[in-house]
Design a protein around this motif. Sequence first.
Motif, PDB file in Angstrom:
ATOM      1  N   LEU A 176     -60.482 -29.752 -71.518  1.00 53.46           N
ATOM      2  CA  LEU A 176     -60.696 -29.485 -70.037  1.00 53.46           C
ATOM      3  C   LEU A 176     -62.212 -28.962 -69.573  1.00 53.46           C
ATOM      4  N   PRO A 177     -62.547 -29.122 -68.481  1.00 54.06           N
ATOM      5  CA  PRO A 177     -63.866 -28.743 -68.061  1.00 54.06           C
ATOM      6  C   PRO A 177     -63.912 -27.291 -67.885  1.00 54.06           C
ATOM      7  N   LEU A 178     -65.141 -26.884 -68.068  1.00 49.45           N
ATOM      8  CA  LEU A 178     -65.644 -25.504 -68.023  1.00 49.45           C
ATOM      9  C   LEU A 178     -65.155 -24.846 -66.727  1.00 49.45           C
ATOM     10  N   ARG A 179     -65.161 -25.215 -65.628  1.00 51.12           N
ATOM     11  CA  ARG A 179     -64.569 -24.674 -64.713  1.00 51.12           C
ATOM     12  C   ARG A 179     -63.277 -24.369 -64.516  1.00 51.12           C
ATOM     13  N   ARG A 201     -63.094 -22.493 -77.296  1.00 49.91           N
ATOM     14  CA  ARG A 201     -63.413 -23.501 -77.803  1.00 49.91           C
ATOM     15  C   ARG A 201     -62.273 -24.567 -77.885  1.00 49.91           C
ATOM     16  N   SER A 202     -60.884 -24.012 -78.162  1.00 53.07           N
ATOM     17  CA  SER A 202     -59.699 -24.833 -78.010  1.00 53.07           C
ATOM     18  C   SER A 202     -59.539 -25.517 -76.938  1.00 53.07           C
ATOM     19  N   LEU A 203     -59.774 -24.698 -75.965  1.00 49.39           N
ATOM     20  CA  LEU A 203     -59.450 -25.579 -74.498  1.00 49.39           C
ATOM     21  C   LEU A 203     -60.571 -26.550 -74.252  1.00 49.39           C
ATOM     22  N   LEU A 204     -61.749 -26.071 -74.305  1.00 48.26           N
ATOM     23  CA  LEU A 204     -62.819 -27.249 -74.157  1.00 48.26           C
ATOM     24  C   LEU A 204     -62.749 -28.498 -74.813  1.00 48.26           C
ATOM     25  N   VAL A 260     -55.177 -29.065 -63.583  1.00 47.73           N
ATOM     26  CA  VAL A 260     -55.196 -29.802 -64.912  1.00 47.73           C
ATOM     27  C   VAL A 260     -54.333 -31.096 -64.764  1.00 47.73           C
ATOM     28  N   GLU A 261     -53.445 -31.203 -64.137  1.00 47.56           N
ATOM     29  CA  GLU A 261     -52.682 -32.509 -64.065  1.00 47.56           C
ATOM     30  C   GLU A 261     -53.551 -33.709 -63.177  1.00 47.56           C
ATOM     31  N   ARG A 262     -54.299 -33.112 -62.501  1.00 49.30           N
ATOM     32  CA  ARG A 262     -55.251 -34.212 -61.605  1.00 49.30           C
ATOM     33  C   ARG A 262     -56.596 -34.500 -62.668  1.00 49.30           C
ATOM     34  N   TYR A 263     -56.718 -33.672 -63.381  1.00 50.91           N
ATOM     35  CA  TYR A 263     -57.830 -33.726 -64.094  1.00 50.91           C
ATOM     36  C   TYR A 263     -57.413 -34.769 -65.361  1.00 50.91           C
ATOM     37  N   ARG A 264     -56.301 -34.588 -65.776  1.00 49.54           N
ATOM     38  CA  ARG A 264     -55.589 -35.528 -67.027  1.00 49.54           C
ATOM     39  C   ARG A 264     -55.278 -36.822 -66.186  1.00 49.54           C
ATOM     40  N   ASP A 265     -54.889 -36.894 -64.866  1.00 49.81           N
ATOM     41  CA  ASP A 265     -54.723 -38.303 -64.406  1.00 49.81           C
ATOM     42  C   ASP A 265     -56.002 -38.960 -64.048  1.00 49.81           C
TER      43      ASP A 265
END
Length: 118
Positions: free
Chosen positions: A57-60, A50-53, A85-90
């Motif tokens: 962060l996406p489920l994958r 739950r914290s990560l979501l 994670v960096e790409r997702y953040r960017d």
Amino acid sequence: MRIGEASRVSGVSARAVRYYEDEGLIVPGRCGNGYRDYCRSTLDRVRVIRSLLESGLPLRLVREVLPHLAVGQPDAVCAEFVREVERYRDGLATRIAGLEEQRAALDAFLREARGSVT
């Protein structure tokens, strides 16, 4: 404990707990009557998920990092995961910038519209 109590104790809805199970993120035990049986370690995992979501962060990506967290080695998260994670953040930063531009355009429109209202 059964799902209702697990939901209450973890602070996560029963529906979300079932979803995590459906996605293979948790594997509760089963009682003789077939009911799910959630132990403390499963509830701890539910809280982590739950914290990560909630952090966005996406489920994958959550699915990728869980095995590293499960063995108590968060430092063992591979460099590729960190890059993901960096790409997702960017990507989020790019989307935010686009939304800010849209908001600025709407603000400009509203200023003009209000100025021409009689």
